[in-house]
Write an enzyme that holds these catalytic residues in place. Structure first.
Site, PDB file in Angstrom:
ATOM      1  N   LYS A  57       2.798  -3.820   2.804  1.00 48.81           N
ATOM      2  CA  LYS A  57       3.488  -2.535   2.600  1.00 48.81           C
ATOM      3  C   LYS A  57       4.981  -2.682   2.898  1.00 48.81           C
ATOM      4  O   LYS A  57       5.352  -3.404   3.826  1.00 48.81           O
ATOM      5  CB  LYS A  57       2.850  -1.489   3.521  1.00 48.81           C
ATOM      6  CG  LYS A  57       3.339  -0.058   3.307  1.00 48.81           C
ATOM      7  CD  LYS A  57       2.567   0.910   4.211  1.00 48.81           C
ATOM      8  CE  LYS A  57       3.000   2.350   4.043  1.00 48.81           C
ATOM      9  NZ  LYS A  57       2.225   3.287   4.901  1.00 48.81           N
ATOM     10  N   SER A 132       0.080   7.274   2.735  1.00 47.31           N
ATOM     11  CA  SER A 132       1.283   6.755   2.150  1.00 47.31           C
ATOM     12  C   SER A 132       1.192   5.309   1.653  1.00 47.31           C
ATOM     13  O   SER A 132       2.058   4.892   0.890  1.00 47.31           O
ATOM     14  CB  SER A 132       2.415   6.839   3.184  1.00 47.31           C
ATOM     15  OG  SER A 132       2.135   6.013   4.288  1.00 47.31           O
ATOM     16  N   SER A 156      -2.717   7.125   6.603  1.00 44.72           N
ATOM     17  CA  SER A 156      -2.142   6.418   5.454  1.00 44.72           C
ATOM     18  C   SER A 156      -2.811   5.121   5.040  1.00 44.72           C
ATOM     19  O   SER A 156      -2.451   4.547   4.015  1.00 44.72           O
ATOM     20  CB  SER A 156      -0.670   6.139   5.698  1.00 44.72           C
ATOM     21  OG  SER A 156       0.069   7.307   5.460  1.00 44.72           O
TER      22      SER A 156
END
Ligand code: GLN
Length: 468
Positions: A57, A132, A156
């Site tokens: 990420k 997210s 997330s």
């Protein structure tokens, strides 16, 4: 051509090709990944993840390539150092092929808050992948990589895992070092893992866990060999069923699927006990006070001086701050900074922030009382399947409410995993969340693994890498 290089080349080809549809990656670093593959081919050391391609990420620092947090303010930011988790992956021979798209600064539940475009769900391109960590979830779901790192401040990892039909774990707070994770809500943030299988998740979690001198909140608790405990017996494990959470706001199909999953667990030897979590309904309110308060403080550092972007055409300091932040941050980030500043302001501190901290403590007791009666708790991961792109963008409150099942684990610091457990009539994945007490990752993975073996989901998403 060397074997590792050939494999990585194929992964990069898939990533580049599917990225045109999914937008799951913000950076695919071909040159770096191939060089790394060659180095590994010639290396006498064979780590636990030798030659394994991994996506990371884009809020986790990598020194060789930019780390943007999907924000304009960090669009060209290249960190001076690697996050501890990145160092640990590299030490075991992993090949990081790229950085994945996300909601800006990890604020969101749909990946629609990225400054660099939405991510599409591989199961249905008109739907969100969740957020997210939507890019990491989509990359794993589409088969580009078997594993990816994400971060979870209020769901997330678990929520996008659920929306994309993959496994995703948020460890106990302190299990994994946050050094090099760009801070959002520091008392809530944890790095965790997405995997195509439970074993994938266990392999990587084992590598990234453990005490780190550079993160004072990382815990000095021994790291079990998760992979070796995966197949241990689950007979007699007590599963808590919080009936009252299966009511209002929960989609009927999700409800029946999770109830069936609990019965399935009973059929393979688990014991089901009813529990109550009377305070969980306050989770969203408490979370959106504490998370925004911490975010408003953490994001003060983006001032146009220390990092990344600086607005042009400015004539004095204050104006430079204003303009940089005005142009650099997106709408959701600004909303959170304002909310957080408000709840911390002297007139409202006691009414909001201090009160939220008290309720947070009560929530911890609520869970500890529940864990007197059961070993783990099962809930849906999300009240619905993946929603349509644009469906909730005009209604931030509706978006926040979709985090109802996930935020509490972060507030009380316990681990949780999302396990794919069915498909809706429309063919969209449904995930169940298994929550455990502190340091119970091994048990969560064992349950996930048992479920995966006994009740596998065979379907593949629409967007999928070709057959090998
Ligand atoms: N959806 C939650 C939020 O918007 C959680 C985000 C996260 O876990 N990073 O804050």
């Amino acid at each position: 051509m060397s074997q590792i290089r050939a494999k990585i080349e194929k992964v990069l080809d898939n990533a580049e090709r599917l990225n045109e549809v999914l937008n799951a990656f913000l950076t695919i670093d071909r040159e770096y990944a191939l060089k790394r593959a060659d180095e590994l081919e010639n290396s006498p050391i064979h780590g636990k993840l030798h030659g394994v391609p991994i996506a990371v990420k884009d809020n986790i620092c990598t020194s060789w390539t930019r780390t943007t947090c999907a924000s304009r303010i960090l669009a060209n930011y290249r960190p001076q150092y690697n996050a501890t988790v990145v160092e640990k992956l590299l030490a075991e021979g992993a090949v990081i092929i790229g950085k994945t798209n996300m909601d800006e600064f990890a604020m969101g539940s749909s990946n629609e808050n990225s400054a660099f475009g939405i991510v599409r769900n591989p199961w249905d391109l008109e739907r969100v992948p969740g957020g997210s960590s939507g890019g990491s979830a989509a990359a794993v779901a589409a088969g580009i990589v078997d594993v990816a790192l994400g971060s979870d401040t209020g769901g997330s990892i678990r929520q996008p895992a659920s929306f994309c039909g993959v496994f995703g774990i948020k460890p106990t707070y302190g299990r994994v070092s946050r050094y090099g994770l760009v801070a959002f809500g520091s008392s809530l943030d944890q790095i965790g893992v997405f995997g195509r299988t439970t074993r994938n998740v266990a392999e990587v979690l084992e590598v990234i866990s453990g005490r780190d001198e550079r993160d004072a909140t990382s815990a000095d608790v021994p790291v079990p060999e998760y992979t070796k405990q995966l197949d241990d017996e689950i007979k007699g494990v007590k599963i808590g069923f919080p009936r009252s959470l299966f009511g209002e706001g929960l989609d009927a199909e999700v409800k029946s699927t999770i109830e069936q999953a609990i019965e399935n667990f009973a059929s393979i030897g688990a014991e089901i006990v009813e529990i109550d979590l009377p305070l969980l309904k306050y989770g969203i309110a408490v979370y959106y006070i504490i998370a925004t308060a911490e975010a408003s403080s953490n994001l003060a550092r983006y001032d146009g001086v220390r990092y990344g972007f600086r607005a042009e055409d400015v004539h004095e300091l204050r104006q430079m701050y204003y303009k940089t932040r005005e142009e650099g941050f997106g709408a959701e980030v600004k909303r959170r900074i304002m909310l957080g500043t408000y709840v911390l302001s002297s007139g409202y501190y006691d009414a909001y922030y201090a009160k939220a901290q008290k309720v947070r403590t009560l929530l911890r007791s609520d869970f500890q009382a529940a864990f007197q009666k059961c070993d783990v708790i099962i809930t849906p991961t999300s009240p619905t399947v993946a929603f349509r792109i644009g469906e909730k963008t005009d209604d931030p409150l509706a978006m926040y409410l979709s985090d109802v099942y996930t935020v509490t684990a972060n507030l009380v610091s316990i681990p949780g995993i999302s396990v794919p457990c069915g498909l809706s009539k429309e063919g969209l994945p449904i995930g169940m969340q298994i929550l455990g007490n502190y340091w119970s990752e091994s048990l969560l993975l064992r349950l996930s693994n048992a479920y995966e073996l006994f009740f596998p989901i065979q379907a593949k998403p629409k967007v999928w890498v070709e057959k090998e």
